[in-house]
Design a protein around this motif. Structure first.
Motif, mmCIF file in Angstrom:
data_model
loop_
_atom_site.group_PDB
_atom_site.id
_atom_site.type_symbol
_atom_site.label_atom_id
_atom_site.label_comp_id
_atom_site.label_asym_id
_atom_site.label_seq_id
_atom_site.Cartn_x
_atom_site.Cartn_y
_atom_site.Cartn_z
ATOM 1 N N UNK A 1 0.922 -1.074 0.032
ATOM 2 C CA UNK A 1 -0.073 -0.132 -0.016
ATOM 3 C C UNK A 1 1.019 1.274 0.029
ATOM 4 N N UNK A 2 0.464 2.358 -1.096
ATOM 5 C CA UNK A 2 1.411 3.279 -1.162
ATOM 6 C C UNK A 2 0.637 4.513 -0.873
ATOM 7 N N UNK A 3 1.142 5.624 -0.399
ATOM 8 C CA UNK A 3 0.444 6.958 -0.206
ATOM 9 C C UNK A 3 0.469 7.594 -1.322
ATOM 10 N N UNK A 4 -0.462 7.938 -1.721
ATOM 11 C CA UNK A 4 -0.484 8.486 -3.285
ATOM 12 C C UNK A 4 -0.276 10.276 -3.158
ATOM 13 N N UNK B 1 6.193 1.534 -9.710
ATOM 14 C CA UNK B 1 6.458 0.508 -10.846
ATOM 15 C C UNK B 1 5.379 -0.385 -10.496
ATOM 16 N N UNK B 2 4.417 -0.512 -11.732
ATOM 17 C CA UNK B 2 4.630 0.276 -12.690
ATOM 18 C C UNK B 2 4.052 1.724 -12.457
ATOM 19 N N UNK B 3 4.224 2.712 -13.508
ATOM 20 C CA UNK B 3 3.931 3.924 -13.228
ATOM 21 C C UNK B 3 2.189 4.054 -13.230
ATOM 22 N N UNK C 1 -4.590 -2.125 -16.389
ATOM 23 C CA UNK C 1 -4.671 -2.555 -15.038
ATOM 24 C C UNK C 1 -5.346 -1.373 -14.154
ATOM 25 N N UNK C 2 -6.262 -2.014 -13.160
ATOM 26 C CA UNK C 2 -6.723 -1.214 -12.323
ATOM 27 C C UNK C 2 -6.175 -1.486 -10.940
ATOM 28 N N UNK C 3 -6.115 -0.411 -10.118
ATOM 29 C CA UNK C 3 -5.683 -0.845 -8.712
ATOM 30 C C UNK C 3 -6.613 -0.283 -7.401
ATOM 31 N N UNK D 1 -3.252 0.452 -3.705
ATOM 32 C CA UNK D 1 -2.672 -1.010 -3.239
ATOM 33 C C UNK D 1 -1.912 -1.633 -4.440
ATOM 34 N N UNK D 2 -0.817 -1.714 -4.312
ATOM 35 C CA UNK D 2 0.017 -2.496 -5.491
ATOM 36 C C UNK D 2 0.227 -4.098 -5.364
#
Ligand code: FES
Length: 102
Positions: free
Chosen positions: A3-6, A23-25, A86-88, A100-101
């Motif tokens: 999980x990244x902070x966007x 990664x990926x962008x 791709x969706x996230x 979430x990656x």
């Protein structure tokens, strides 16, 4: 899964997009009060979807050859693109937007 902070809520105005150097962008969109995250690179060619044209019906048009994609599903809605993006999963929590990656 990671999980990244966007961004913080409020950092991405309604109707705009943000490119994240992950990664990926990823392209993050804020449309109709919702946030959507998709692969930034168009499935048809080398175009950044974060630079696309956002519609109120939660679609984005590729800035290069005008293929449309659904921000909810990533589905290609018209030619020349045929492959989905791709969706996230996006989560808003405590004033921040997370993605979430895999
Ligand atoms: Fe997006 Fe061609 S690069 S439609």
């Amino acid at each position: 899964m990671k999980r990244i902070h966007a961004c913080s809520v409020g950092a991405l105005p309604e109707g705009e997009a943000l490119r994240l150097d992950t990664e990926p962008t990823i392209a993050l969109f804020h449309v109709g009060g919702e946030y959507y995250a998709i692969n930034d690179r168009c499935s048809h060619g080398n175009a950044s979807m974060s630079e696309g044209y956002i519609d109120d019906d939660a679609t984005v048009e590729c800035p290069l050859h005008s293929a449309n994609f659904c921000l909810k599903t990533g589905k290609a809605l018209c030619m020349p693109a045929t492959e989905p993006l791709q969706t996230y999963l996006v989560t808003v929590s405590e004033g921040a937007v997370f993605i979430d990656l895999p």
